[in-house]
Scaffold this motif. Structure first.
Motif, PDB file in Angstrom:
ATOM      1  N   PRO A   7      33.787  55.843  52.639  1.00 15.92           N
ATOM      2  CA  PRO A   7      33.133  55.264  53.818  1.00 15.92           C
ATOM      3  C   PRO A   7      32.929  56.286  54.920  1.00 15.92           C
ATOM      4  CG  PRO A   7      35.416  54.505  53.657  1.00 15.92           C
ATOM      5  CD  PRO A   7      35.143  55.331  52.439  1.00 15.92           C
ATOM      6  N   LEU A   8      31.889  56.077  55.694  1.00 14.99           N
ATOM      7  CA  LEU A   8      31.573  56.966  56.815  1.00 14.99           C
ATOM      8  C   LEU A   8      32.177  56.490  58.125  1.00 14.99           C
ATOM      9  CD1 LEU A   8      27.781  57.568  56.032  1.00 14.99           C
ATOM     10  CD2 LEU A   8      29.719  59.058  55.489  1.00 14.99           C
ATOM     11  N   GLY A   9      32.299  55.187  58.288  1.00 14.93           N
ATOM     12  CA  GLY A   9      32.751  54.685  59.573  1.00 14.93           C
ATOM     13  C   GLY A   9      33.819  53.613  59.519  1.00 14.93           C
ATOM     14  N   ILE A  10      33.939  52.932  58.400  1.00 17.50           N
ATOM     15  CA  ILE A  10      34.910  51.843  58.295  1.00 17.50           C
ATOM     16  C   ILE A  10      36.309  52.446  58.144  1.00 17.50           C
ATOM     17  CG2 ILE A  10      34.763  51.559  55.804  1.00 17.50           C
ATOM     18  CD1 ILE A  10      34.800  48.551  56.228  1.00 17.50           C
ATOM     19  N   SER A  11      37.271  51.874  58.838  1.00 22.70           N
ATOM     20  CA  SER A  11      38.615  52.436  58.798  1.00 22.70           C
ATOM     21  C   SER A  11      39.420  51.971  57.588  1.00 22.70           C
ATOM     22  CB  SER A  11      39.372  52.086  60.084  1.00 22.70           C
ATOM     23  OG  SER A  11      39.477  50.681  60.225  1.00 22.70           O
ATOM     24  N   ASP A  12      39.035  50.851  56.991  1.00 17.54           N
ATOM     25  CA  ASP A  12      39.763  50.303  55.848  1.00 17.54           C
ATOM     26  C   ASP A  12      39.049  50.708  54.561  1.00 17.54           C
ATOM     27  OD1 ASP A  12      41.047  48.808  53.897  1.00 17.54           O
ATOM     28  OD2 ASP A  12      41.119  46.970  55.095  1.00 17.54           O
ATOM     29  N   GLY A  13      39.450  51.850  54.008  1.00 16.07           N
ATOM     30  CA  GLY A  13      38.807  52.368  52.812  1.00 16.07           C
ATOM     31  C   GLY A  13      38.943  51.447  51.610  1.00 16.07           C
ATOM     32  N   GLN A  14      40.071  50.732  51.509  1.00 17.09           N
ATOM     33  CA  GLN A  14      40.263  49.831  50.375  1.00 17.09           C
ATOM     34  C   GLN A  14      39.326  48.632  50.463  1.00 17.09           C
ATOM     35  OE1 GLN A  14      42.247  50.561  47.630  1.00 17.09           O
ATOM     36  NE2 GLN A  14      40.951  48.931  46.820  1.00 17.09           N
ATOM     37  N   LEU A  15      39.099  48.124  51.668  1.00 16.19           N
ATOM     38  CA  LEU A  15      38.135  47.041  51.848  1.00 16.19           C
ATOM     39  C   LEU A  15      36.763  47.485  51.351  1.00 16.19           C
ATOM     40  CD1 LEU A  15      37.277  44.243  52.980  1.00 16.19           C
ATOM     41  CD2 LEU A  15      36.914  45.391  55.190  1.00 16.19           C
ATOM     42  N   TRP A  16      36.383  48.709  51.666  1.00 20.51           N
ATOM     43  CA  TRP A  16      35.086  49.238  51.251  1.00 20.51           C
ATOM     44  C   TRP A  16      34.979  49.326  49.728  1.00 20.51           C
ATOM     45  CZ3 TRP A  16      30.414  49.347  52.544  1.00 20.51           C
ATOM     46  CH2 TRP A  16      29.503  50.230  51.965  1.00 20.51           C
ATOM     47  N   ILE A  17      35.988  49.895  49.088  1.00 21.56           N
ATOM     48  CA  ILE A  17      35.968  50.017  47.626  1.00 21.56           C
ATOM     49  C   ILE A  17      35.941  48.637  46.978  1.00 21.56           C
ATOM     50  CG2 ILE A  17      37.300  50.759  45.597  1.00 21.56           C
ATOM     51  CD1 ILE A  17      35.855  53.030  47.106  1.00 21.56           C
ATOM     52  N   ASP A  18      36.754  47.724  47.466  1.00 18.48           N
ATOM     53  CA  ASP A  18      36.768  46.359  46.925  1.00 18.48           C
ATOM     54  C   ASP A  18      35.398  45.707  47.071  1.00 18.48           C
ATOM     55  OD1 ASP A  18      39.447  46.673  46.304  1.00 18.48           O
ATOM     56  OD2 ASP A  18      40.170  45.463  48.000  1.00 18.48           O
ATOM     57  N   TRP A  19      34.722  45.941  48.193  1.00 15.95           N
ATOM     58  CA  TRP A  19      33.391  45.382  48.435  1.00 15.95           C
ATOM     59  C   TRP A  19      32.380  45.942  47.442  1.00 15.95           C
ATOM     60  CZ3 TRP A  19      31.034  41.424  50.196  1.00 15.95           C
ATOM     61  CH2 TRP A  19      29.720  41.469  50.651  1.00 15.95           C
ATOM     62  N   LEU A  20      32.413  47.252  47.209  1.00 15.82           N
ATOM     63  CA  LEU A  20      31.488  47.854  46.259  1.00 15.82           C
ATOM     64  C   LEU A  20      31.710  47.317  44.845  1.00 15.82           C
ATOM     65  CD1 LEU A  20      31.359  51.601  47.397  1.00 15.82           C
ATOM     66  CD2 LEU A  20      29.711  49.765  47.885  1.00 15.82           C
ATOM     67  N   VAL A  21      32.951  47.155  44.463  1.00 16.92           N
ATOM     68  CA  VAL A  21      33.265  46.606  43.143  1.00 16.92           C
ATOM     69  C   VAL A  21      32.751  45.170  43.041  1.00 16.92           C
ATOM     70  CG1 VAL A  21      35.164  45.870  41.628  1.00 16.92           C
ATOM     71  CG2 VAL A  21      35.216  48.132  42.700  1.00 16.92           C
ATOM     72  N   PHE A  22      32.952  44.397  44.095  1.00 16.44           N
ATOM     73  CA  PHE A  22      32.462  43.020  44.110  1.00 16.44           C
ATOM     74  C   PHE A  22      30.943  42.985  43.997  1.00 16.44           C
ATOM     75  CE2 PHE A  22      30.991  39.282  46.519  1.00 16.44           C
ATOM     76  CZ  PHE A  22      31.532  38.284  45.712  1.00 16.44           C
ATOM     77  N   LEU A  23      30.253  43.829  44.749  1.00 10.51           N
ATOM     78  CA  LEU A  23      28.793  43.867  44.684  1.00 10.51           C
ATOM     79  C   LEU A  23      28.310  44.292  43.296  1.00 10.51           C
ATOM     80  CD1 LEU A  23      27.796  45.407  48.138  1.00 10.51           C
ATOM     81  CD2 LEU A  23      27.736  42.997  47.440  1.00 10.51           C
ATOM     82  N   GLU A  24      28.989  45.230  42.678  1.00 10.44           N
ATOM     83  CA  GLU A  24      28.631  45.637  41.319  1.00 10.44           C
ATOM     84  C   GLU A  24      28.738  44.444  40.371  1.00 10.44           C
ATOM     85  OE1 GLU A  24      27.273  47.713  38.190  1.00 10.44           O
ATOM     86  OE2 GLU A  24      27.364  48.524  40.217  1.00 10.44           O
TER      87      GLU A  24
END
Length: 97
Positions: free
Chosen positions: A68-85
């Motif tokens: 992530p470029l700006g979000i502080s919760d990197g795990q939230l970001w990864i979980d979101w990408l996996v969900f979108l996939e």
């Protein structure tokens, strides 16, 4: 208010997330920073739904970066990408506010 987001084809056990307004704003902000074509203007008003096709979700994640470029919760970001996939393989998304 919160967002309940489902894969359009889900089994009731997997394929859904509940996001607070703050989490949705953080994820939407990150997608904007990364230039992802997220149709954020289509997020539903309270009490209504929005549908995103699998093609729309696929276009969104095609340019995503794992870091992530700006979000502080990197795990939230990864979980979101996996969900979108997963949504690309399961008919897109149903978003309920």
């Amino acid at each position: 208010m919160s967002y309940r987001i489902y894969w359009r084809r889900n089994d009731g056990v997997s394929g859904h997330v509940w996001l607070s307004v703050g989490d949705m704003e953080a994820l939407t902000g990150e997608m904007t920073l990364q230039g992802m074509p997220w149709p954020g203007s289509r997020l539903p008003e309270p009490g209504s739904d929005a549908l995103l096709t699998a093609d729309e979700v696929e276009e969104t994640i095609a340019v995503a970066r794992e870091t992530p470029l700006g979000i502080s919760d990197g795990q939230l970001w990864i979980d979101w990408l996996v969900f979108l996939e997963g949504a690309t393989q399961n008919g897109g998304l149903l978003i309920r506010a």
